[in-house]
Write an enzyme that holds these catalytic residues in place. Structure first.
Site, short mmCIF file in Angstrom:
data_model
loop_
_atom_site.label_atom_id
_atom_site.label_comp_id
_atom_site.label_asym_id
_atom_site.label_seq_id
_atom_site.Cartn_x
_atom_site.Cartn_y
_atom_site.Cartn_z
N LYS A 14 0.00 0.49 -7.58
CA LYS A 14 1.45 0.41 -7.35
C LYS A 14 1.96 -1.03 -7.44
CE LYS A 14 1.34 2.43 -3.25
NZ LYS A 14 -0.10 2.73 -3.05
N ARG A 89 6.17 6.76 3.26
CA ARG A 89 4.80 7.22 3.42
C ARG A 89 4.71 8.41 4.36
NH1 ARG A 89 2.22 1.91 2.10
NH2 ARG A 89 -0.03 2.18 1.98
N ARG A 128 -10.96 -5.40 -4.94
CA ARG A 128 -9.79 -6.19 -4.54
C ARG A 128 -10.09 -6.95 -3.24
NH1 ARG A 128 -4.17 -3.04 -4.05
NH2 ARG A 128 -4.79 -2.65 -1.91
N ARG A 134 -7.98 -9.51 1.49
CA ARG A 134 -7.28 -8.58 2.38
C ARG A 134 -8.31 -7.87 3.25
NH1 ARG A 134 -2.89 -4.55 -0.22
NH2 ARG A 134 -3.49 -3.30 1.60
N ARG A 146 -7.80 4.83 5.21
CA ARG A 146 -6.49 4.73 4.54
C ARG A 146 -6.29 5.89 3.57
NH1 ARG A 146 -7.12 -0.92 2.20
NH2 ARG A 146 -5.12 -0.64 1.18
P1 AMP Z 1 -0.18 -1.29 1.31
O1 AMP Z 1 -0.09 -2.74 0.97
O2 AMP Z 1 0.97 -0.50 0.75
O3 AMP Z 1 -1.52 -0.71 0.96
O4 AMP Z 1 -0.03 -1.18 2.89
C1 AMP Z 1 -0.95 -1.81 3.76
C2 AMP Z 1 -0.78 -1.27 5.17
O5 AMP Z 1 0.54 -1.57 5.64
C3 AMP Z 1 -0.92 0.23 5.32
O6 AMP Z 1 -2.27 0.63 5.44
C4 AMP Z 1 -0.13 0.47 6.60
O7 AMP Z 1 -0.87 0.07 7.74
C5 AMP Z 1 1.03 -0.51 6.45
N1 AMP Z 1 2.17 0.12 5.74
C6 AMP Z 1 2.66 -0.22 4.53
N2 AMP Z 1 3.71 0.55 4.20
C7 AMP Z 1 3.87 1.42 5.23
C8 AMP Z 1 4.78 2.49 5.47
N3 AMP Z 1 5.72 2.84 4.58
N4 AMP Z 1 4.64 3.16 6.64
C9 AMP Z 1 3.72 2.81 7.56
N5 AMP Z 1 2.82 1.84 7.38
C10 AMP Z 1 2.90 1.13 6.23
#
Ligand code: AMP
Length: 191
Positions: A14, A89, A128, A134, A146
């Site tokens: 994404k 989400r 990654r 990260r 996740r």
């Molecule tokens: P991402 O970078 O999109 O993989 O997000 C990393 C982490 O941020 C996720 O595992 C969640 O802990 C948190 N996070 C990101 N977007 C959301 C969302 N829309 N709702 C809740 N938690 C989020």
């Protein structure tokens, strides 16, 4: 306005594809994960709260995430449109986004959903983790959680947009250019 949800499990690509899409279509990129990470780095109150959930691979609570997203949208009153990356989400987030955008006389035009097998996701995320540092990508158990959270809480959001005929699945495996072209083919129908 042209508002897009870029959807898919963690590691689907994404973030990478968003960068290409915002450049081509002149949209504002809003990645909730990136915003949480910036807040964590700056040790803001929001960042410290989000960290508790992110470090385990769980979702940050809806009310916190929704308020943050709305505040970010408000920072761009003249945007031609947004790419929402990693949001919504949950169904509650999707519903709140509809209500919020309606107050601005706009809506989500489409959800582009990147599809990638689970085995490939784990492989990509571990790689990654080595490169980006990260923490939530470096630990296989967190990655698996996740993906589990995605199946249990997030995947249903696809149905929410499918019901509105706004759901477009895209094969997320292949060269970056090939995937980008598939995304653009759908996007071009809406501009
Ligand atoms: P991402 O970078 O999109 O993989 O997000 C990393 C982490 O941020 C996720 O595992 C969640 O802990 C948190 N996070 C990101 N977007 C959301 C969302 N829309 N709702 C809740 N938690 C989020």
């Amino acid at each position: 306005m042209l508002n897009i949800v870029l959807f898919g499990p963690p590691g689907a690509g994404k973030g990478t594809q968003s960068v290409k899409l915002v450049k081509k279509y002149k949209l504002v990129h809003l990645s909730t994960g990136d915003i949480f990470r910036q807040n964590m780095a700056q040790e803001t109150e929001l960042g410290l709260l989000a960290k508790e959930y992110m470090c385990k691979g769980n979702l940050v609570p809806d009310n916190v995430t929704i308020n943050m997203l709305q505040a970010e949208v408000e920072k761009h009153p003249n945007a031609y449109g947004f790419i929402f990356d990693g949001f919504p989400r949950t169904i509650a987030q999707a519903e709140s986004l509809d209500i919020f955008l309606n107050t601005k006389k706009t809506d989500v035009k489409l959800m582009l959903a990147l599809e990638v097998s689970e085995e490939e996701l784990v492989k990509r995320l571990l790689k990654r983790g080595e490169e980006s540092g990260r923490a939530d990508d470096a630990d296989k158990e967190i990655i698996i959680n996740r993906i589990k959270v995605y199946h249990e809480q997030t995947a249903v959001a696809a149905g929410y947009y499918a019901k509105q005929n706004k759901y477009f699945p895209i094969n997320g495996v292949g060269s970056l250019e090939k995937i980008f072209n598939s995304l653009c083919k759908v996007m071009n129908r809406f501009i």
